[in-house]
Design a protein around this motif. Structure first.
Motif, PDB file in Angstrom:
ATOM      1  N   SER A   1     -44.998 105.704 -46.793  1.00  0.00           N
ATOM      2  CA  SER A   1     -44.264 106.448 -47.815  1.00  0.00           C
ATOM      3  C   SER A   1     -44.495 107.935 -47.610  1.00  0.00           C
ATOM      4  CB  SER A   1     -44.702 106.033 -49.231  1.00  0.00           C
ATOM      5  OG  SER A   1     -46.058 106.377 -49.448  1.00  0.00           O
ATOM      6  N   ARG A   2     -43.661 108.686 -48.272  1.00  0.00           N
ATOM      7  CA  ARG A   2     -43.751 110.139 -48.180  1.00  0.00           C
ATOM      8  C   ARG A   2     -44.484 110.644 -49.421  1.00  0.00           C
ATOM      9  NH1 ARG A   2     -40.413 113.483 -45.108  1.00  0.00           N
ATOM     10  NH2 ARG A   2     -38.851 111.880 -44.736  1.00  0.00           N
TER      11      ARG A   2
ATOM     12  N   TRP B   1     -47.832 111.925 -45.358  1.00  0.00           N
ATOM     13  CA  TRP B   1     -47.471 110.510 -45.306  1.00  0.00           C
ATOM     14  C   TRP B   1     -48.619 109.664 -45.855  1.00  0.00           C
ATOM     15  CZ3 TRP B   1     -42.610 109.574 -44.090  1.00  0.00           C
ATOM     16  CH2 TRP B   1     -41.934 110.442 -43.231  1.00  0.00           C
TER      17      TRP B   1
ATOM     18  N   HIS C   1     -45.411 109.267 -54.764  1.00  0.00           N
ATOM     19  CA  HIS C   1     -44.849 109.154 -53.417  1.00  0.00           C
ATOM     20  C   HIS C   1     -43.405 108.667 -53.518  1.00  0.00           C
ATOM     21  CE1 HIS C   1     -46.518 104.759 -52.861  1.00  0.00           C
ATOM     22  NE2 HIS C   1     -46.021 104.958 -54.061  1.00  0.00           N
ATOM     23  N   SER C   2     -42.706 108.705 -52.381  1.00  0.00           N
ATOM     24  CA  SER C   2     -41.283 108.331 -52.371  1.00  0.00           C
ATOM     25  C   SER C   2     -40.930 107.749 -51.010  1.00  0.00           C
ATOM     26  CB  SER C   2     -40.420 109.555 -52.671  1.00  0.00           C
ATOM     27  OG  SER C   2     -40.555 110.498 -51.616  1.00  0.00           O
ATOM     28  N   ASP C   3     -39.681 107.327 -50.882  1.00  0.00           N
ATOM     29  CA  ASP C   3     -39.145 106.829 -49.606  1.00  0.00           C
ATOM     30  C   ASP C   3     -40.018 105.719 -49.012  1.00  0.00           C
ATOM     31  OD1 ASP C   3     -37.134 108.795 -49.774  1.00  0.00           O
ATOM     32  OD2 ASP C   3     -38.468 110.274 -48.861  1.00  0.00           O
TER      33      ASP C   3
ATOM     34  N   LEU D   1     -41.173 102.504 -47.297  1.00  0.00           N
ATOM     35  CA  LEU D   1     -40.602 101.630 -46.278  1.00  0.00           C
ATOM     36  C   LEU D   1     -41.610 100.527 -45.976  1.00  0.00           C
ATOM     37  CD1 LEU D   1     -38.517 101.001 -43.979  1.00  0.00           C
ATOM     38  CD2 LEU D   1     -39.891 102.519 -42.536  1.00  0.00           C
TER      39      LEU D   1
ATOM     40  N   ARG E   1     -42.658 106.384 -39.639  1.00  0.00           N
ATOM     41  CA  ARG E   1     -41.559 105.476 -39.979  1.00  0.00           C
ATOM     42  C   ARG E   1     -41.017 104.662 -38.808  1.00  0.00           C
ATOM     43  NH1 ARG E   1     -37.955 109.756 -42.981  1.00  0.00           N
ATOM     44  NH2 ARG E   1     -38.708 110.847 -41.138  1.00  0.00           N
TER      45      ARG E   1
END
Ligand code: FAD
Length: 149
Positions: free
Chosen positions: A16-17, A54, A79-81, A83, A125
């Motif tokens: 994650s970001r 990250w 955090h966001s994005d 995966l 990623r």
């Protein structure tokens, strides 16, 4: 993402970001012990790497516990994005000795990155689960050695 509701030990790996609103390193260290308490209560073990914006985290334990933990983590605005890189059956735990450990890469981890063919500012990623797990295992081993010294 659909997760199979299969019984047994599972290992989930996600990246994650880190959000701008995320806690600073020191603040994060201060709350990780609370997460460890939750993980211990639910038989979840895992390892978290906080590196250059990250997060790379592995969670392992009973499938339902891993998924419930991940669902809470997924909703966290720090955090966001997110995966999910892999979610699979596990024959055993790789991080059995960590309820939760949050680590950063250090200067002496450069050799680990080199052995995995990763630059210091790598983007996690596109990386394969095996590469990320190897990275987390190497950092965990460094931490284990430091604790044993
Ligand atoms: P509450 O504590 O009731 O919080 C409610 C909401 O606010 C939740 O969405 C929570 O995420 C959010 N929140 C809480 N504190 C803050 C804060 N200081 N700043 C911004 N938002 C906040 N938890 C675990 O139990 N195990 C783990 O392994 C784990 N790993 C994590 C890894 C990362 C990278 C991050 C960012 C969080 C992790 N957490 C973990 C924390 C998890 O996301 C939840 O915050 C925590 O488990 C408490 O959940 P709760 O439902 O009781 O939320």
């Amino acid at each position: 993402m659909v997760f199979a509701g299969m019984p047994g030990l599972r290992r989930l790996l996600y990246v994650s970001r880190r959000a701008l609103a995320a806690a600073t390193d020191g603040q994060l260290a201060g709350v990780v012990h609370g997460w460890a308490h939750h993980n211990r209560h639910h038989a979840v073990t895992g390892f978290l790497l906080d590196h250059r914006g990250w997060f790379i985290q592995v969670l392992e334990g009973p499938g339902q516990s891993v998924m419930e933990t991940y669902r809470r983590i997924e909703a966290d605005p720090r955090h966001s994005d997110l995966l999910v890189v892999s979610y699979e059956r596990a024959a055993g735990r790789l991080f059995a000795d960590w309820d939760m450990c949050c680590q950063h890469l250090q200067d002496d981890d450069a050799a680990v990155l080199t052995s995995l063919g990763l630059p210091h500012d790598f983007d996690p990623r596109p990386l394969r689960a095996g590469t990320l797990i190897s990275l987390l295992e190497a950092i965990a081993n460094r931490q284990r050695a430091a604790l044993a010294a």
